[in-house]
Write a protein that holds these residues in place. Sequence first.
Motif, PDB file in Angstrom:
ATOM      1  N   VAL A 227       0.854  -1.192   0.000  1.00 37.13           N
ATOM      2  CA  VAL A 227       0.000   0.000   0.000  1.00 37.13           C
ATOM      3  C   VAL A 227       0.886   1.237   0.000  1.00 37.13           C
ATOM      4  O   VAL A 227       1.815   1.353   0.807  1.00 37.13           O
ATOM      5  CB  VAL A 227      -0.941   0.022   1.224  1.00 37.13           C
ATOM      6  CG1 VAL A 227      -1.776   1.297   1.221  1.00 37.13           C
ATOM      7  CG2 VAL A 227      -1.843  -1.207   1.229  1.00 37.13           C
ATOM      8  N   ILE A 228       0.611   2.147  -0.910  1.00 34.21           N
ATOM      9  CA  ILE A 228       1.363   3.407  -1.020  1.00 34.21           C
ATOM     10  C   ILE A 228       0.470   4.538  -0.537  1.00 34.21           C
ATOM     11  O   ILE A 228      -0.688   4.652  -0.953  1.00 34.21           O
ATOM     12  CB  ILE A 228       1.799   3.663  -2.468  1.00 34.21           C
ATOM     13  CG1 ILE A 228       2.717   2.550  -2.960  1.00 34.21           C
ATOM     14  CG2 ILE A 228       2.490   5.020  -2.596  1.00 34.21           C
ATOM     15  CD1 ILE A 228       3.009   2.622  -4.450  1.00 34.21           C
ATOM     16  N   HIS A 229       1.005   5.378   0.343  1.00 30.93           N
ATOM     17  CA  HIS A 229       0.271   6.566   0.790  1.00 30.93           C
ATOM     18  C   HIS A 229       0.694   7.759  -0.055  1.00 30.93           C
ATOM     19  O   HIS A 229       1.884   8.071  -0.157  1.00 30.93           O
ATOM     20  CB  HIS A 229       0.560   6.864   2.268  1.00 30.93           C
ATOM     21  CG  HIS A 229      -0.124   8.101   2.754  1.00 30.93           C
ATOM     22  ND1 HIS A 229       0.552   9.173   3.294  1.00 30.93           N
ATOM     23  CD2 HIS A 229      -1.441   8.442   2.763  1.00 30.93           C
ATOM     24  CE1 HIS A 229      -0.313  10.117   3.625  1.00 30.93           C
ATOM     25  NE2 HIS A 229      -1.519   9.698   3.314  1.00 30.93           N
ATOM     26  N   VAL A 230      -0.290   8.410  -0.669  1.00 30.83           N
ATOM     27  CA  VAL A 230      -0.046   9.625  -1.443  1.00 30.83           C
ATOM     28  C   VAL A 230      -0.609  10.786  -0.629  1.00 30.83           C
ATOM     29  O   VAL A 230      -1.829  10.876  -0.446  1.00 30.83           O
ATOM     30  CB  VAL A 230      -0.711   9.564  -2.833  1.00 30.83           C
ATOM     31  CG1 VAL A 230      -0.369  10.813  -3.638  1.00 30.83           C
ATOM     32  CG2 VAL A 230      -0.281   8.306  -3.583  1.00 30.83           C
ATOM     33  N   PRO A 231       0.252  11.668  -0.109  1.00 32.05           N
ATOM     34  CA  PRO A 231      -0.223  12.715   0.811  1.00 32.05           C
ATOM     35  C   PRO A 231      -1.234  13.656   0.166  1.00 32.05           C
ATOM     36  O   PRO A 231      -1.203  13.899  -1.046  1.00 32.05           O
ATOM     37  CB  PRO A 231       1.061  13.466   1.183  1.00 32.05           C
ATOM     38  CG  PRO A 231       2.168  12.508   0.893  1.00 32.05           C
ATOM     39  CD  PRO A 231       1.709  11.706  -0.287  1.00 32.05           C
TER      40      PRO A 231
END
Length: 308
Positions: A227-231
């Motif tokens: 899972v990648i968090h994109v701010p």
Amino acid sequence: MILVVGSSNIDLVVSVDRLPGRGETVLGSRFAQSFGGKGANQAIAAARAGADVAFLSKLGADANGLLIERHLAEQGLLRPILLRDAEFPTGVAMILVDHSGENQIAVVPGSNGRLTPTDVLQHRELIAGARVLLVQMEIPLETVLEALRLGRECGLTTILNPAPAAPLTPDLLRLVDILTPNETEAQMLTGSTDPEEAARILTGRGVGTVVVTCGPGGAFLTTGNDVIHVPGFRVETIDSTGAGDAFSGALASAVAEGVPLTSAIERANAAGALATAGRGAQESMPTKDDIEQLCRSRMREMEPPQRS
């Protein structure tokens, strides 16, 4: 080109100091009538983000339908296809917005509920001529399914914004390349309050890519286990109505442009944030220049200070 298949509404918006509790009446300070519907909102958001957009929707044969038709003719859509239903009125949404920009929304679908799979089939050439298909769930689920099926058959990238949330079958989910629930919708679809876990659960059900949006908290992207968090972006919020639609429209525009997915989500986060800085849904959809300017401002903040 992006094809949006979805709803068109007249929005009745009341500003209140605070949202009412169950059975409570509160006084409003401001009333406005504007244009909405998730389909129309996302079509306009995608167009303002720089895409060529075709839009398929169904209106009632009433004064509200005529208002929407005239309005959409001025919004820069490449090809609005506005069908009419003689028996049901045009859809209406009643929206309460508090001083912090939070809202409560009740929607009466009206003619939106009469957009049928046959209507979609009769406009197959629109799907065949597009690169991206964007649908939501203010139209019948069987119509959503038919649009996704044709989109997949014609080789389009299919994007489903599952709002308002409803149970989705594995057969439908397997037709979705990108699913874009917000935190609440992701919880309703999976039972998980953790957006990362919810994203993993949904990809496990057959969705190609899941993007769970979390407002100012950004978005969580997964195509499987990682899972990648994109701010997100923080702006002064006036009205959050339409923020999710701004996200979906800008995301579809960036995907159609061939932008890498994490960068496309960053643009979409910026669009969603900017949409909260104005009142109303369609009125507050940002332009491509506005979106890119906000994204550039973050890049400047991340640059190391210059040595003197």
